[in-house]
Design an enzyme around this catalytic site. Sequence first.
Site, PDB file in Angstrom:
ATOM      1  N   LYS A  38       0.829  -1.211   0.000  1.00 63.52           N
ATOM      2  CA  LYS A  38       0.000   0.000   0.000  1.00 63.52           C
ATOM      3  C   LYS A  38       0.865   1.263   0.000  1.00 63.52           C
ATOM      4  O   LYS A  38       0.621   2.185  -0.780  1.00 63.52           O
ATOM      5  CB  LYS A  38      -0.899  -0.043   1.250  1.00 63.52           C
ATOM      6  CG  LYS A  38      -1.845   1.099   1.418  1.00 63.52           C
ATOM      7  CD  LYS A  38      -2.981   0.703   2.343  1.00 63.52           C
ATOM      8  CE  LYS A  38      -2.832   1.129   3.783  1.00 63.52           C
ATOM      9  NZ  LYS A  38      -2.899   2.565   4.009  1.00 63.52           N
TER      10      LYS A  38
ATOM     11  N   ARG B  23       2.762   5.932  -3.445  1.00 65.19           N
ATOM     12  CA  ARG B  23       3.895   6.776  -3.889  1.00 65.19           C
ATOM     13  C   ARG B  23       4.132   6.627  -5.382  1.00 65.19           C
ATOM     14  O   ARG B  23       4.379   7.623  -6.073  1.00 65.19           O
ATOM     15  CB  ARG B  23       5.143   6.403  -3.090  1.00 65.19           C
ATOM     16  CG  ARG B  23       5.079   6.902  -1.637  1.00 65.19           C
ATOM     17  CD  ARG B  23       6.106   6.188  -0.791  1.00 65.19           C
ATOM     18  NE  ARG B  23       6.256   6.761   0.543  1.00 65.19           N
ATOM     19  CZ  ARG B  23       5.490   6.482   1.597  1.00 65.19           C
ATOM     20  NH1 ARG B  23       4.460   5.654   1.461  1.00 65.19           N
ATOM     21  NH2 ARG B  23       5.730   7.038   2.773  1.00 65.19           N
TER      22      ARG B  23
ATOM     23  N   GLY C  47      -5.241   8.418   5.067  1.00 63.32           N
ATOM     24  CA  GLY C  47      -4.290   9.394   5.602  1.00 63.32           C
ATOM     25  C   GLY C  47      -3.118   9.580   4.650  1.00 63.32           C
ATOM     26  O   GLY C  47      -2.603  10.685   4.483  1.00 63.32           O
TER      27      GLY C  47
ATOM     28  N   ARG D 294      -8.472  13.128  11.882  1.00 57.84           N
ATOM     29  CA  ARG D 294      -7.034  12.880  12.017  1.00 57.84           C
ATOM     30  C   ARG D 294      -6.196  14.161  11.907  1.00 57.84           C
ATOM     31  O   ARG D 294      -6.530  15.088  11.188  1.00 57.84           O
ATOM     32  CB  ARG D 294      -6.600  11.828  10.998  1.00 57.84           C
ATOM     33  CG  ARG D 294      -7.362  10.539  11.297  1.00 57.84           C
ATOM     34  CD  ARG D 294      -6.933   9.398  10.449  1.00 57.84           C
ATOM     35  NE  ARG D 294      -5.541   9.050  10.685  1.00 57.84           N
ATOM     36  CZ  ARG D 294      -4.899   8.157   9.941  1.00 57.84           C
ATOM     37  NH1 ARG D 294      -5.517   7.559   8.926  1.00 57.84           N
ATOM     38  NH2 ARG D 294      -3.649   7.859  10.189  1.00 57.84           N
TER      39      ARG D 294
ATOM     40  N   SER E 153       7.092  10.385  11.149  1.00 55.22           N
ATOM     41  CA  SER E 153       6.025  10.000  10.231  1.00 55.22           C
ATOM     42  C   SER E 153       6.552   9.963   8.800  1.00 55.22           C
ATOM     43  O   SER E 153       6.996  10.982   8.265  1.00 55.22           O
ATOM     44  CB  SER E 153       4.859  10.990  10.330  1.00 55.22           C
ATOM     45  OG  SER E 153       4.055  10.906   9.160  1.00 55.22           O
TER      46      SER E 153
ATOM     47  N   ASP F 277       2.063  -0.317  12.082  1.00 57.72           N
ATOM     48  CA  ASP F 277       0.877  -0.908  11.450  1.00 57.72           C
ATOM     49  C   ASP F 277       0.674  -2.370  11.846  1.00 57.72           C
ATOM     50  O   ASP F 277      -0.397  -2.933  11.611  1.00 57.72           O
ATOM     51  CB  ASP F 277       0.988  -0.808   9.919  1.00 57.72           C
ATOM     52  CG  ASP F 277       0.880   0.633   9.435  1.00 57.72           C
ATOM     53  OD1 ASP F 277       0.402   1.489  10.207  1.00 57.72           O
ATOM     54  OD2 ASP F 277       1.278   0.893   8.290  1.00 57.72           O
TER      55      ASP F 277
ATOM     56  N   ARG G 210      -7.373  -2.545  10.049  1.00 56.40           N
ATOM     57  CA  ARG G 210      -6.397  -3.404  10.725  1.00 56.40           C
ATOM     58  C   ARG G 210      -6.973  -4.040  11.995  1.00 56.40           C
ATOM     59  O   ARG G 210      -6.554  -5.110  12.405  1.00 56.40           O
ATOM     60  CB  ARG G 210      -5.112  -2.635  11.019  1.00 56.40           C
ATOM     61  CG  ARG G 210      -4.433  -2.152   9.731  1.00 56.40           C
ATOM     62  CD  ARG G 210      -2.942  -1.934   9.862  1.00 56.40           C
ATOM     63  NE  ARG G 210      -2.468  -1.097   8.774  1.00 56.40           N
ATOM     64  CZ  ARG G 210      -2.161  -1.535   7.550  1.00 56.40           C
ATOM     65  NH1 ARG G 210      -2.249  -2.813   7.270  1.00 56.40           N
ATOM     66  NH2 ARG G 210      -1.747  -0.698   6.614  1.00 56.40           N
TER      67      ARG G 210
HETATM   68  C1  S3P Z   1       2.663   5.139   6.079  1.00 54.93           C
HETATM   69  C2  S3P Z   1       3.222   5.610   7.239  1.00 54.93           C
HETATM   70  C3  S3P Z   1       2.635   5.339   8.572  1.00 54.93           C
HETATM   71  C4  S3P Z   1       1.687   4.147   8.507  1.00 54.93           C
HETATM   72  C5  S3P Z   1       0.717   4.246   7.371  1.00 54.93           C
HETATM   73  C6  S3P Z   1       1.464   4.294   6.055  1.00 54.93           C
HETATM   74  C7  S3P Z   1       3.328   5.485   4.806  1.00 54.93           C
HETATM   75  O1  S3P Z   1       1.889   6.460   8.994  1.00 54.93           O
HETATM   76  O2  S3P Z   1       1.003   4.008   9.731  1.00 54.93           O
HETATM   77  O3  S3P Z   1      -0.150   3.128   7.366  1.00 54.93           O
HETATM   78  O4  S3P Z   1       3.029   4.874   3.754  1.00 54.93           O
HETATM   79  O5  S3P Z   1       4.180   6.370   4.830  1.00 54.93           O
HETATM   80  P1  S3P Z   1       2.594   7.730   9.692  1.00 54.93           P
HETATM   81  O6  S3P Z   1       3.383   8.455   8.649  1.00 54.93           O
HETATM   82  O7  S3P Z   1       1.448   8.564  10.214  1.00 54.93           O
HETATM   83  O8  S3P Z   1       3.465   7.192  10.776  1.00 54.93           O
END
Ligand code: S3P
Length: 430
Positions: A23, A28, A97, A125, A168, A316, A389
Site C-alpha cells: 500500500k 507513492r 491518511g 485525524r 512520520s 501498522d 487493521r
Molecule cells: C505510512 C506511514 C505510517 C503508517 C501508514 C502508512 C506510509 O503512517 O502508519 O499506514 O506509507 O508512509 P505515519 O506516517 O502517520 O506514521
Amino acid sequence: MNDSQIVRPARNLRGTVTLPGDKSISHRYAMLSAIADGPSRLENYSTGADCASTLGCLRSLGVKWERKEAAANTVEMQGSGRVLTAPTRSLDCGNSGSTIRMLSGIVAGQKFSAEMAGDESLSRRPMERIITPLSAMGARIASQNGRPPLRITGGTLKAIDYKMPVASAQVKTCLLFAGLFAEGETRIEEPLRTRDHGEVALRAFGAQLDRIGNAVRIRGGQYLHGIETHIPGDLSSAAFFLCAAALFPGSQLTVPNLLMNPTRARLLDILMQMGLRISVTQLEEIHGELVGTLHVEGHRVKGATISGADTAALIDEIPVLAAIAPYTEKGIEVRDAKELRVKESDRIVSIATNLRGMGARVEELENGLKIPGGQQLHGCELDSFGDHRIAMAFSIAALRAQGETIIRGSECAAISYPDFFSTLEHLVER
Ligand code: S3P
C-alpha cells in the site's frame, strides 16, 4: 453497508499466499507517475480502497490512467509532468491518511487552490504535522482546527530546513514531494528512521536526493521519468497470516514476492525473536526495493516488549501482534505508541476493548498496552471500529479462541485488503 464476518477456530495454517501490492509503495508510485514525464506501468497495484482513493484524486487533477484488473491489477498512467489541472470539485481522499498527507505535498506546488476531504475517520485525524511545514514553504492551507477538509492554495514554494517533531513517513514523503516544487534545497530531519519508500521511489523515478544520518535533502526543479514495475507484496498485510502461523506450531506458510525493505521488516525480527522459524529465499532488488520469498514455520511463541524505534517501525503491525499476545507464553508489552491513538481508530482503545470482549486481561496505558501471556480467549461479537487493521487483527485472534467470533463492520478490511477473509479461509485447516 455494515457487514459481519464469522470466524471459527482453526487447527492450523498451511499454504502459499500471494499478497496484493504494498500500500505504501502503490500510493507513492501512483503520485510520482502522475507528475513524471511519460508513461508508467504499475503491475500488482494495491487492491485496497485507500490506493483507489489516490487514483481518484489524481483523475480529478487531470491525470490520465487506466486500470486493468485482469492483467495482474495493472495501472497504466500517462504522466502529466509537473503541472496538474485545477480540480472542479473536492478531492475525495476517503479513509486514506496517506492520500491526503502525501498528495498535499504535490498540490502545494501547483498554481491553484484545491480542497482535500475524506470520510468521518479521516476528518478526525491530525493534519497540523503537514500544515506547519507546507505553510513555511509558502503554501496557504485552511483547515478545521488542524483537521480535514483542507483547502490548499499552492504556488511557488521555497525550500526549508525542517526538523519533524513526529516520526512520520507520510509527512517526510509529503515534504520531499513538495521539495521537488521548491526553489533551492529542502532538508528534512526525522526524529527516528521511518520507512524510506518515499526516498527509494523518488530515486526510481530519476530524482536525486542524499541522506546523511536521519536527514534527507532534495533539490527543487527536478524532472521525473516514468517506470515499469511489479509492486512487491504488502508486508503489513502478510503480517496477519504470519501472526496466525505463530498461533499454531504445525503451521507452514510460503509468501512469494514479498516486500523485505529493511525499514519495514522489523516484524520478521520480532517474530523470530519470539520463536517463529522464518527463512527467506530468492532475494532481489526491484527499483531499489528488496523483495523475496518468505517461508514460515509455526512454533511456540514467547512474547516481546516493543518500544522506541521498534514501535515506530512496527506501527501498522501492532494491532495483530497485540491480538495474538494473550496466546504467547510471556505476553506482549507495547510502549511509546502514542501515534496509535490517531490512526484510523484510537487503536489502543479498539485493541483493549476487543481483547476484553474475548475475556482477556489487558492493561491500557496512555501510550501503549500491557497484555499478559498464557491466556485462553473465547469467541464473541466484536466491533471493527471501522478500522481495517482492527477487523483483520481480531479475525486472527478468533482462530485460537473457544467458539466462534463475529466481527461487525468487517467490510472495512477492503481499505487495504479486499480479499483478506477469503484468503484466510483458504489457508486455515480445521
Ligand atoms: C505510512 C506511514 C505510517 C503508517 C501508514 C502508512 C506510509 O503512517 O502508519 O499506514 O506509507 O508512509 P505515519 O506516517 O502517520 O506514521
